[in-house]
Enzyme design. Structure first.
Site, mmCIF file in Angstrom:
data_model
loop_
_atom_site.group_PDB
_atom_site.id
_atom_site.type_symbol
_atom_site.label_atom_id
_atom_site.label_comp_id
_atom_site.label_asym_id
_atom_site.label_seq_id
_atom_site.Cartn_x
_atom_site.Cartn_y
_atom_site.Cartn_z
ATOM 1 C CG HIS A 51 29.832 -49.929 12.903
ATOM 2 N ND1 HIS A 51 31.017 -50.413 13.397
ATOM 3 C CD2 HIS A 51 28.949 -50.963 12.980
ATOM 4 C CE1 HIS A 51 30.848 -51.687 13.768
ATOM 5 N NE2 HIS A 51 29.598 -52.029 13.536
ATOM 6 N NE ARG A 65 40.043 -58.906 10.820
ATOM 7 C CZ ARG A 65 39.113 -59.855 10.894
ATOM 8 N NH1 ARG A 65 37.839 -59.538 10.988
ATOM 9 N NH2 ARG A 65 39.469 -61.130 10.881
ATOM 10 C CB SER A 78 35.172 -60.277 8.510
ATOM 11 O OG SER A 78 34.390 -60.463 9.663
ATOM 12 C CE1 TYR A 91 40.140 -59.163 14.779
ATOM 13 C CE2 TYR A 91 42.035 -60.072 13.615
ATOM 14 C CZ TYR A 91 40.822 -60.255 14.238
ATOM 15 O OH TYR A 91 40.274 -61.522 14.315
ATOM 16 N NE ARG A 138 34.250 -65.175 8.914
ATOM 17 C CZ ARG A 138 35.291 -65.550 8.161
ATOM 18 N NH1 ARG A 138 35.246 -66.678 7.510
ATOM 19 N NH2 ARG A 138 36.360 -64.777 8.051
ATOM 20 C CE LYS A 139 38.463 -69.942 8.275
ATOM 21 N NZ LYS A 139 39.282 -69.873 7.044
ATOM 22 N N GLY A 140 38.092 -65.440 13.461
ATOM 23 C CA GLY A 140 38.982 -64.646 14.300
ATOM 24 C C GLY A 140 40.446 -64.784 13.923
HETATM 25 P P1 A3P Z 1 35.974 -63.033 11.234
HETATM 26 O O1 A3P Z 1 34.676 -62.911 10.504
HETATM 27 O O2 A3P Z 1 37.155 -62.854 10.317
HETATM 28 O O3 A3P Z 1 36.082 -64.264 12.049
HETATM 29 P P2 A3P Z 1 33.155 -57.028 14.857
HETATM 30 O O4 A3P Z 1 33.172 -57.375 16.291
HETATM 31 O O5 A3P Z 1 33.667 -55.646 14.572
HETATM 32 O O6 A3P Z 1 31.830 -57.315 14.230
HETATM 33 O O7 A3P Z 1 34.233 -57.965 14.126
HETATM 34 C C1 A3P Z 1 34.007 -59.342 13.992
HETATM 35 C C2 A3P Z 1 35.299 -60.036 13.620
HETATM 36 O O8 A3P Z 1 36.173 -60.036 14.758
HETATM 37 C C3 A3P Z 1 35.090 -61.484 13.235
HETATM 38 O O9 A3P Z 1 36.089 -61.800 12.259
HETATM 39 C C4 A3P Z 1 35.313 -62.156 14.571
HETATM 40 O O10 A3P Z 1 35.605 -63.532 14.485
HETATM 41 C C5 A3P Z 1 36.498 -61.389 15.091
HETATM 42 N N1 A3P Z 1 36.657 -61.515 16.545
HETATM 43 C C6 A3P Z 1 35.710 -61.428 17.503
HETATM 44 N N2 A3P Z 1 36.227 -61.658 18.718
HETATM 45 C C7 A3P Z 1 37.544 -61.893 18.541
HETATM 46 C C8 A3P Z 1 38.626 -62.205 19.426
HETATM 47 N N3 A3P Z 1 38.430 -62.314 20.740
HETATM 48 N N4 A3P Z 1 39.848 -62.376 18.882
HETATM 49 C C9 A3P Z 1 40.042 -62.279 17.562
HETATM 50 N N5 A3P Z 1 39.069 -61.998 16.673
HETATM 51 C C10 A3P Z 1 37.824 -61.805 17.152
#
Ligand code: A3P
Length: 279
Positions: free
Chosen positions: A89, A111, A119, A174, A240-242
C-alpha cells in the site's frame, strides 16, 4: 492511539509496519522479475492477488506486504524464490529505489473512492489492528483529511499516476473488473506476457469470484504470511460485500456534495480519475 498507529513520513502506519523497517525500505534489493501489486487499502488487493495466483498456478511466491513486519523482513525477502509477487500500500515516493531502478512491473488497482471510504470504515470497525473510530460522520471527515491509515486516497492516486507512462505500470479499475472480469484478466495477461486460453481465463474468473473467495476463506486456517494487506493477518475480515455503489447506503447528500467538490478540485488534472466509474 500510540500503540496502534505511528506516523512515518507524515503518513499514519499501523505498528505492524515497524519504524525500523520503514526507515530501511530503501535498502531493499529488487529482482528484475519482481511484480508489485499496489493499492490504497480496500481497493480489491486480495481479489487481484487471487487472480495472479491462479494465473501462475502457484508457480510464484506471493510475499507478505512489503511494508509489513520488522527489520528482519528485508533479510527474509532475500530467501524467497522468484518470481516474487509483492503486495504493497506504499505511496510511490516511499517505494524502494531499487524497484524503480530495475524497472519492476506494478499492477495498480483503483476503486471508486466513495466505496473505498465505506469499505475502510467497516475495516476500522472490524479490524483490531486499527484504532476505534467514532460513527460514520466523524470517520468521513478523517477520510477527507487523509487522517486514516496509509494517508490520503487522493495523494496515493496522484503520486502513482505521475508514473503511469513509465511503461511498467498497469492500472486496473475495480468497477471494470466487476463488469467484465475476463476482459480485465486478459489485460493482466498481455501486461505480463502470459498466453492463456479463453477457457482458462473463464476458469480463473470463476475461482476468483467474490463468493468463491469468501467461501474458501471460511475453510482456511490463518497464515500471517498469506495476507496481502499489511493491516491484518485475518482473511475473514476482507470479504464483506464486494459490491459497487455501497457508498449510497452511507453518504448523506451533504457529504456527497462535499466529496464531489473536493474530488473535482483535487483530481482536476487527473486523467486516471476521469476513468473511474465514479457514480
Ligand atoms: P467491501 O468492504 O466493499 O466488501 P482489499 O483486498 O484491498 O482489502 O479490498 C477489500 C474489498 O474488496 C472489500 O470490499 C472486499 O469485499 C472486496 N473484494 C474482495 N474480494 C473480492 C472479489 N473477488 N470480488 C469483488 N470484490 C472483492
Amino acid at each position: 492511539h500510540p500503540n496502534l498507529i505511528h506516523m512515518f513520513n507524515g503518513i499514519p502506519f499501523t505498528t505492524r509496519s515497524s519504524t525500523d523497517l520503514l526507515r530501511s525500505l530503501d535498502t531493499f534489493q529488487a529482482r528484475e522479475d519482481d511484480l508489485l501489486l499496489v493499492s490504497y487499502p480496500k481497493s480489491g488487493t486480495h481479489w487481484l492477488a487471487e487472480i495472479i495466483k491462479n494465473l501462475y498456478d502457484s508457480k510464484v511466491t506471493l510475499t507478505s506486504p512489503l511494508e509489513f513486519g520488522e527489520l528482519s523482513k528485508l533479510e527474509e525477502m532475500k530467501n524467497l524464490p522468484s518470481r516474487r509477487i509483492i503486495p504493497t500500500h506504499l505511496s510511490y515516493n516511499m517505494l524502494p529505489h531499487d524497484l524503480k531502478a530495475k524497472k519492476c512491473k506494478s499492477i495498480y488497482i483503483v476503486r471508486n473512492p466513495k466505496d473505498t471510504a465505506v469499505s475502510l470504515y467497516h475495516y476500522y470497525r472490524d479490524n483490531p489492528n486499527l484504532p476505534t473510530i467514532e460513527a460514520w460522520p466523524a470517520y468521513f471527515n478523517m477520510f477527507m483529511q487523509g487522517e486514516v491509515v496509509c494517508g490520503s486516497w487522493f495523494d496515493h492516486i496522484l503520486g502513482w499516476e505521475e508514473h503511469k507512462n513509465d511503461g511498467t505500470i498497469l492500472i486496473l479499475y475495480y468497477e471494470s473488473m466487476k463488469k467484465n472480469l475476463p476482459k480485465s484478466i486478459q489485460k493482466i495477461c498481455s501486461f505480463l506476457g502470459l498466453s492463456i486460453s479463453d477457457q482458462e481465463i473463464n476458469e480463473v474468473s470463476r475461482m476468483s469470484s467474490f463468493n468463491e473467495m469468501k467461501n474458501n476463506v471460511e475453510k482456511e486456517n490463518h497464515d500471517p504470511n498469506h495476507t496481502v494487506c499489511a493491516l491484518t493477518s485475518n482473511r475473514k475480515l476482507i470479504f464483506r460485500k464486494g459490491a459497487v455503489g455501497d457508498w449510497k447506503n452511507h453518504f448523506s447528500s451533504k457529504q456527497n456534495r462535499l466529496f464531489d467538490e473536493v474530488y473535482k478540485s483535487k483530481m482536476e488534472s487527473s486523467a486516471l480519475a476521469r476513468r473511474i466509474r465514479y457514480e
